[in-house]
Design a protein around this motif. Structure first.
Motif, PDB file in Angstrom:
ATOM      1  N   CYS A  75       0.911  -1.248  -0.061  1.00 28.92           N
ATOM      2  CA  CYS A  75       0.061  -0.022  -0.063  1.00 28.92           C
ATOM      3  C   CYS A  75       0.894   1.308   0.146  1.00 28.92           C
ATOM      4  CB  CYS A  75      -0.998  -0.018   1.324  1.00 28.92           C
ATOM      5  SG  CYS A  75      -2.068  -1.403   1.219  1.00 28.92           S
ATOM      6  N   THR A  76       0.633   2.042  -0.833  1.00 28.35           N
ATOM      7  CA  THR A  76       1.286   3.426  -0.987  1.00 28.35           C
ATOM      8  C   THR A  76       0.531   4.741  -0.753  1.00 28.35           C
ATOM      9  OG1 THR A  76       1.295   3.240  -3.343  1.00 28.35           O
ATOM     10  CG2 THR A  76       3.187   2.144  -2.320  1.00 28.35           C
ATOM     11  N   SER A  77       0.481   5.353   0.214  1.00 35.69           N
ATOM     12  CA  SER A  77      -0.147   6.286   0.710  1.00 35.69           C
ATOM     13  C   SER A  77       0.637   7.656   0.672  1.00 35.69           C
ATOM     14  CB  SER A  77      -1.096   6.162   1.987  1.00 35.69           C
ATOM     15  OG  SER A  77      -1.761   4.925   1.839  1.00 35.69           O
ATOM     16  N   VAL A  78       0.100   8.615  -0.115  1.00 43.40           N
ATOM     17  CA  VAL A  78       1.061   9.767  -0.291  1.00 43.40           C
ATOM     18  C   VAL A  78       0.205  11.135   0.135  1.00 43.40           C
ATOM     19  CG1 VAL A  78       2.328  11.309  -2.101  1.00 43.40           C
ATOM     20  CG2 VAL A  78       2.219   8.949  -2.385  1.00 43.40           C
ATOM     21  N   VAL A  82      -3.957   8.344   4.009  1.00 47.58           N
ATOM     22  CA  VAL A  82      -3.840   7.782   5.259  1.00 47.58           C
ATOM     23  C   VAL A  82      -3.519   6.390   5.128  1.00 47.58           C
ATOM     24  CG1 VAL A  82      -4.866   7.250   7.442  1.00 47.58           C
ATOM     25  CG2 VAL A  82      -5.722   9.295   6.076  1.00 47.58           C
ATOM     26  N   VAL A  83      -4.173   5.607   4.741  1.00 42.82           N
ATOM     27  CA  VAL A  83      -3.976   4.015   4.230  1.00 42.82           C
ATOM     28  C   VAL A  83      -4.379   3.533   3.081  1.00 42.82           C
ATOM     29  CG1 VAL A  83      -3.379   3.491   6.940  1.00 42.82           C
ATOM     30  CG2 VAL A  83      -6.028   3.501   5.713  1.00 42.82           C
ATOM     31  N   HIS A  84      -3.816   2.391   2.605  1.00 44.37           N
ATOM     32  CA  HIS A  84      -4.612   1.754   1.375  1.00 44.37           C
ATOM     33  C   HIS A  84      -4.446   2.260   0.279  1.00 44.37           C
ATOM     34  CE1 HIS A  84      -7.511   0.025   5.060  1.00 44.37           C
ATOM     35  NE2 HIS A  84      -6.002  -0.510   5.201  1.00 44.37           N
ATOM     36  N   GLY A  85      -3.485   3.146   0.224  1.00 44.56           N
ATOM     37  CA  GLY A  85      -3.293   3.705  -1.296  1.00 44.56           C
ATOM     38  C   GLY A  85      -2.722   2.697  -2.353  1.00 44.56           C
ATOM     39  N   ILE A  86      -3.475   2.525  -3.409  1.00 48.68           N
ATOM     40  CA  ILE A  86      -3.036   1.720  -4.446  1.00 48.68           C
ATOM     41  C   ILE A  86      -1.895   2.250  -5.423  1.00 48.68           C
ATOM     42  CG2 ILE A  86      -4.006   0.592  -6.579  1.00 48.68           C
ATOM     43  CD1 ILE A  86      -6.793   0.914  -5.386  1.00 48.68           C
ATOM     44  N   PRO A  87      -0.793   1.299  -5.584  1.00 53.05           N
ATOM     45  CA  PRO A  87       0.222   1.531  -6.515  1.00 53.05           C
ATOM     46  C   PRO A  87      -0.217   1.851  -7.980  1.00 53.05           C
ATOM     47  CG  PRO A  87       0.658  -0.294  -4.883  1.00 53.05           C
ATOM     48  CD  PRO A  87      -0.657  -0.021  -4.930  1.00 53.05           C
ATOM     49  N   ASP A 225     -12.286   4.570  -5.248  1.00 52.52           N
ATOM     50  CA  ASP A 225     -11.535   3.197  -5.594  1.00 52.52           C
ATOM     51  C   ASP A 225     -11.922   2.090  -4.655  1.00 52.52           C
ATOM     52  OD1 ASP A 225      -9.993   3.639  -3.501  1.00 52.52           O
ATOM     53  OD2 ASP A 225      -8.179   4.390  -4.826  1.00 52.52           O
ATOM     54  N   GLY A 226     -12.430   2.396  -3.790  1.00 48.89           N
ATOM     55  CA  GLY A 226     -12.812   1.423  -2.811  1.00 48.89           C
ATOM     56  C   GLY A 226     -11.846   0.883  -1.621  1.00 48.89           C
ATOM     57  N   TRP A 227     -10.576   1.590  -1.739  1.00 49.76           N
ATOM     58  CA  TRP A 227      -9.438   1.374  -0.871  1.00 49.76           C
ATOM     59  C   TRP A 227      -8.832   2.440  -0.228  1.00 49.76           C
ATOM     60  CZ3 TRP A 227      -8.175  -3.362   0.588  1.00 49.76           C
ATOM     61  CH2 TRP A 227      -8.806  -4.486  -0.084  1.00 49.76           C
ATOM     62  N   THR A 228      -8.463   3.407  -1.235  1.00 42.02           N
ATOM     63  CA  THR A 228      -7.827   4.537  -0.497  1.00 42.02           C
ATOM     64  C   THR A 228      -8.627   5.275   0.536  1.00 42.02           C
ATOM     65  OG1 THR A 228      -6.802   4.584  -2.856  1.00 42.02           O
ATOM     66  CG2 THR A 228      -6.197   6.677  -1.111  1.00 42.02           C
TER      67      THR A 228
END
Length: 275
Positions: A75-78, A82-87, A225-228
């Motif tokens: 997970c890459t959160s910029v 906060v969390v669960h960022g999609i590469p 996106d259902g994740w970020t």
């Protein structure tokens, strides 16, 4: 009046904890590699490729790849994420960004899970302080992982440190978890709580402790996106995590990195490598 039963929690033997440390080493080495590799102009998908190769070269499998449909190996959160960022190949890192990387690996059936937040180049004092507050909050939580303590002690320690630091939001919608033969297991570990309340900790429990700290409000919102997950006010956030075993000798940090050795010694925790 009925008392709600507490969930069954997987207890590990010393031999199983040692195997979890091996998985934790894969995660630790991968996070160190990502931090040393990051450069302005890279995409978060570039980092994902580095992580995937690092994990697989160690004979492990990325925990996150395909987990409930998640497409990345990390997970890459910029910045405000906060969390669960999609590469993403179009998510380009800029000088002065901060990025939280959450990494998991499965080795011989056992999971390791850890997260760090680091800078792309130089960042402001505000951003540096944010990262320090979040990481220190994690260590305050880890320090409660002794047999006989309670989950409420963990959350209280984390929340108390963030509150004392002033002006930061402690994200409450997400928290830590049990870990072992699965990545997410009982119990759920809140980042807030009351002392001496909640489940009593026992030797052999393994927990992932992971505060998320915002520069402003604690409130967050999920993206389409259902994740970020991002901060509601658009300000920056940090995320740190370690997987830790509860032992009679104290908290054993299963995902410890080389740079953690001094902190672990200062806190009087057991040496994760038995030195």
């Amino acid at each position: 009046m009925f008392r709600r039963a507490e969930p069954a929690v997987q207890l590990k033997t010393p031999a199983q904890i040692a195997r979890m440390r091996e998985a934790g080493r894969v995660v630790a080495r991968t996070l160190d590699l990502l931090r040393s590799s990051v450069e302005e102009g890279m995409s978060t998908l570039d980092l994902d490729a580095i992580a995937d190769r690092s994990i697989r070269d160690a004979g492990a499998v990325p925990s996150f790849k395909g987990y409930q449909g998640f497409p990345g190996s990390i997970c890459t959160s910029v910045n405000e994420e906060v969390v669960h960022g999609i590469p993403n190949g179009t998510k380009i890192l800029r000088y002065g960004d901060i990025i939280s990387v959450d990494c998991g690996a499965i080795l011989d059936g056992w999971h390791g899970d850890s997260a760090i937040t680091f800078a792309v180049g130089e960042v402001s004092m505000d951003d540096s302080t944010l990262m320090r507050v979040c990481e220190d909050a994690m260590w305050h939580g880890v320090a409660q992982l002794w047999p006989g303590k309670h989950l409420g002690d963990v959350g209280h320690a984390i929340d108390g440190h963030i509150r004392r630091s002033g002006g930061y939001g402690n994200v409450q919608e997400y928290g830590g978890h049990g870990i072992g033969t699965e990545m997410h297991m009982d119990p759920h570990v809140l980042n807030y709580g009351k002392p001496r309340k909640g489940m009593r900790l026992a030797e052999g429990m393994c927990l992932a402790i992971e505060p998320m700290t915002n520069q402003g409000s604690r409130h967050v919102v999920p993206l389409d996106d259902g994740w970020t997950v991002v901060t509601r006010d658009g300000r920056r956030s940090a995320h740190f995590e370690h997987s830790v075993a509860v032992t009679a000798e104290g908290p054993l940090v299963l995902t410890a990195r080389e740079e953690n050795r001094k902190r672990i010694a200062e806190l009087g925790f057991p040496d994760p490598d038995g030195g």
